[in-house]
Design an enzyme around this catalytic site. Structure first.
Site, PDB file in Angstrom:
ATOM      1  N   HIS A 318       0.809  -1.213   0.000  1.00 32.53           N
ATOM      2  CA  HIS A 318       0.000   0.000   0.000  1.00 32.53           C
ATOM      3  C   HIS A 318       0.842   1.264   0.000  1.00 32.53           C
ATOM      4  O   HIS A 318       0.390   2.305  -0.472  1.00 32.53           O
ATOM      5  CB  HIS A 318      -0.950   0.016   1.205  1.00 32.53           C
ATOM      6  CG  HIS A 318      -2.127  -0.890   1.022  1.00 32.53           C
ATOM      7  ND1 HIS A 318      -2.090  -2.210   1.343  1.00 32.53           N
ATOM      8  CD2 HIS A 318      -3.360  -0.650   0.523  1.00 32.53           C
ATOM      9  CE1 HIS A 318      -3.259  -2.761   1.063  1.00 32.53           C
ATOM     10  NE2 HIS A 318      -4.046  -1.841   0.559  1.00 32.53           N
ATOM     11  N   GLY A 319       2.033   1.201   0.533  1.00 33.60           N
ATOM     12  CA  GLY A 319       2.857   2.407   0.526  1.00 33.60           C
ATOM     13  C   GLY A 319       4.186   2.173   1.188  1.00 33.60           C
ATOM     14  O   GLY A 319       4.325   1.322   2.076  1.00 33.60           O
TER      15      GLY A 319
END
Lengths: 473, 312
Positions: A318-319
């Site tokens: 996700h990041g």
């Protein structure tokens, strides 16, 4: 506004010519992607060509295991390499610097000023799944390059999923599609529902959440807690809203995409939540990470280790930030606890209030508790950094006096209530507005009236637009 | 050729769209004509009373909120608007000055961010104001068929205005064009704490737009000199939580450019940025004065300073 109708009309005009139709899908998809970031068209084309070529070569040398494995690994390294350079280079570089500093070394690490290509995590994972499936012999490599390009760049799901497997989507590009009126109408209905979720709820929630996370120290703890809960609705409506729009749009073109959300907020524990949330990503990790690591067949400790790895990777997907890693770890710990207690599979194959209209008290409490835990973990997802997340959480449980209160729209509350109500009623169907043949709504006039009401309500709820959160992944 | 079911589907979609299309056209008309806004009020004033205008106030919210034009005499009009860039100041001056044969003075704010701000069309937060200039002030830098000529093409503000249709008109500015909604009583409780955030928001971090904005200010000064109009540059007061957090470099750049142009064109400059005469009750937020106290005080001070001959 004009792109989709134009593409729809030309696409069905070309229905007798499969290759031309697929070529048109590729062209439309590249125009669509180019409108976001034309600079990265070459990157997605490169990923596609590499995966296509490695697939064909693996097919040709199927009997020579070592060579086949080398080809598979090479393509994985290339695709993951691009992803790492664009998304994770600075994260790992800074991590290395911090690690070195902690043992007294000072090293100057390189940081890259790169813009993250839109949707890179999504199409890279699709490319990887194709390569691995061909290597495993689960899939025959396609020779149809145009169809393969269409598979990897199909515009409805290109920038934010669902992450499609070649086994589902590629065969649909290899044969003629037929237009089904009912399927197209269902698609339009799903697009409308997705827009409602995105515009009327996610964007409106976003305004409230932004204020809460920016000025949480001005508000009492319970407002900060509300901010976290509202963010859970924001992220759900934002992402599942996009998925609905993508799946609905694909239906217009006679393509069936995979379900990405299955009413996760009616889950009764965190394991069920993760079976219903971002399904295509989670099944990807199960098939390509969890099971190859041994899954749950090698004892409890290995199972727990594998789960933790999957959730950490999911967080990192996700990041490139520690907040996402912690978010993944927290969710992983919840699921691991359920595995230890032997309750992770408890609700498999069932849905809340399976044979009744309303849930039992026990189910209701389970649903609320699961939602609250889930919303809590998402504080890390939303926070700018770890210090902000921890400060936000400590403020939530503090008795600090209120200096100010954020404005909360009653329309937003109504929209959330409508969402929960509609999704509860239709929880056995594909999406919240999947209403065909439902009682009074069998009449077209009644259905159209409902659509008009939703459109008007959505227009009235418009707030400053925010990009789909998952575009950044 | 398309198959019959596809045509049938398209036809159904078109029929379905008729009602929303008619409704939206009706709403576009209603929002344009039934919701009052300051741009239309100012435009109407200039078209009907242009000949009476002697003092024109341009600029951003700093003057739109901070100067009570009515106190400067009956011939004063406040044409300032939120986030109005120097480019639009120049356009409005060129558009309305020919309608004002008695125009003697133009008051223009030069703020901390004036030279560093992007043009409105490029601004992520203020781009929507381009519509107001196009629709309500007849500014013709965009063609009539551009999106800027349709309220529906800015849905967020369309929805806000649509709500106003039912709530009834809300006053936006007084008859001389000054904002009336920003009173001391309506000030948010945490106004003072927001100084750093506002200062950060106004700190650009790039000089990309400085030369372009300098050219616009030079063009305004040139136009005024050519037409014998006195141009006054003012920097409005701010609260200490704001000015203490300004970037020294950006502030110095702003002052340097402002003073250079003032020297070149012999303009008077009044800098009230850190003026101690303004207290907490004068502010609406950390860089805006309120309507009922601060704007009155600044206008009185400015009036006295204008009557004198020396710059502040």
């Amino acid at each position: 506004m004009f792109f989709l109708p134009a593409v729809f009309c030309i696409y069905w005009t070309l229905r007798r010519h499969l290759t031309w139709q697929n070529l048109f899908v590729v062209a439309a998809s590249y125009v669509f992607y180019g409108a976001w970031s034309y600079k990265f068209l070459l990157l997605i084309a490169f990923t596609t060509v590499c995966s296509y070529a490695s697939g064909l070569m693996m097919q040709r040398v199927r009997d020579r295991k070592t060579l086949s494995r080398t080809l598979c690994v090479s393509n994985i390294v290339i695709n993951l390499g691009i992803l790492v350079v664009y998304k994770y280079f600075n994260f790992f570089s800074q991590g290395l610097q911090t690690l070195a500093a902690s043992i007294g070394w000072h090293i100057d690490t390189l940081t890259l000023e790169l813009i993250l290509p839109v949707g890179i995590s999504f199409y890279t994972f699709q490319a990887l799944s194709y390569t691995i499936d061909v290597y495993r012999g689960k899939l025959t490599a396609t020779k149809d390059m145009v169809a393969f390009f269409a598979y990897l760049s199909f515009f409805p799901q290109l920038v934010a999923g669902p992450i499609e497997r070649a086994g589902n989507l590629l065969p649909q590009f290899l044969k003629n599609r037929n237009f089904y009126y009912a399927l197209a109408v269902k698609g339009m209905r799903q697009i409308l529902w997705g827009l409602f979720k995105k515009v009327a709820i996610a964007d409106a929630c976003g305004s409230f959440v932004d204020v809460c996370f920016l000025n949480y120290d001005l508000y009492p703890g319970w407002v900060a807690a509300c901010g976290a809960m509202v963010f859970a609705f924001q992220i759900y409506c934002d992402f599942s809203g996009y998925s609905d729009i993508a799946i609905g749009t694909a239906r217009l073109f006679g393509i069936r995409l995979s379900k990405n959300f299955d009413y996760p907020f009616f889950s009764r524990n965190m394991a069920e939540m993760w079976r219903r949330w971002h399904i295509t990503l989670n099944t990807w990790f199960i098939d390509y990470v969890y099971i190859p690591l041994g899954g749950n067949r090698r004892g409890l400790m290995i199972t727990l280790r594998n789960l933790l790895i999957v959730f950490l990777l999911s967080g990192l997907w996700h990041g490139a930030d520690m907040t996402f890693v912690i978010w993944g770890a927290l969710n992983g710990l919840c699921v691991m606890l359920l595995v230890v207690l032997g309750k992770s599979g408890k609700y498999k194959g069932t849905i809340a209030a399976q044979d009744t209209i309303l849930p039992s008290l026990r189910e209701t409490l389970s649903i609320i508790t699961t939602f609250l835990i889930f919303a809590f973990t998402f504080i890390f997802f939303r926070a700018e950094n770890l210090p902000q997340a921890t400060a936000y959480i400590s403020h939530m449980f503090s008795c600090a006096p209120a200096i100010d209160y954020p404005i909360f729209s009653h329309k937003l509350l109504l929209a959330i209530a409508l969402l929960v109500g509609a999704e509860w009623i239709n929880r056995r169907r594909d999406f919240g507005l999947d209403i065909a043949g439902n009682g009074l709504l069998r009449r077209r006039a009644a259905r159209w009236t409902l659509y008009y009401i939703i459109i008007m309500f959505t227009i009235l709820c418009i707030t400053p637009s925010q990009d789909f959160i998952y575009f950044q992944f | 050729m398309m198959k019959a079911p596809v045509k049938h589907f398209i036809l159904r979609c078109l029929i379905f769209m008729i009602l929303p299309a008619i409704t939206l056209c009706g709403l576009e008309w209603a929002v344009r004509t039934r919701v009052p806004n300051q741009y239309a009020i100012k435009h109407r004033h200039m078209m009907t009373h242009g000949a009476d205008v002697r003092t024109m106030i341009l600029g951003t919210s700093h003057t739109y909120l901070g100067i009570r034009a009515s106190m400067l005499g009956p011939g004063a009009i406040n044409l300032g608007n939120n986030s109005q860039s120097l480019h639009y100041d120049y356009i409005l001056l060129r558009q309305y000055a020919p309608l004002c044969p008695n125009l003697k003075r133009v008051i223009l704010p030069v703020s901390y961010f004036t030279f560093h701000d992007a043009d409105l069309e490029l601004s992520p937060s203020d781009y929507y104001m381009v519509w107001d200039y196009k629709i309500y002030m007849d500014v013709d830098i965009h063609p009539d068929w551009s999106k800027y000529n349709f309220e529906l093409a800015r849905p967020v503000f369309f929805a806000k205005k649509f709500n106003q249709l039912f709530k009834g008109p809300e006053p936006t500015c007084d008859e001389s064009g000054t904002c009336v909604t920003t009173t001391l009583e309506s000030r948010p409780g945490s106004w003072s704490a927001g100084g750093k955030k506002r200062a950060d928001k106004h700190t650009a971090g790039t000089n990309m737009f400085v030369s372009q904005n300098t050219q616009w200010l030079t063009a305004i000064a040139e136009y005024c000199r050519t037409h014998n109009i006195e141009l006054i540059l003012i920097t409005t007061p701010t609260w200490h939580t704001y000015y203490q957090n300004l970037d020294a470099g950006q502030l110095a750049t702003m002052r340097h450019i402002r003073d250079s142009i003032a020297d070149r064109y012999s303009l008077r400059v009044f800098d009230y940025l850190t003026d101690p005469r303004f207290n907490a009750d004068d502010f609406y937020d950390t860089d805006h004065l309120n309507y009922n106290h601060g704007a009155v005080k600044l206008t009185s001070i400015l009036k006295k300073d204008l009557a004198g001959n020396t710059p502040h």
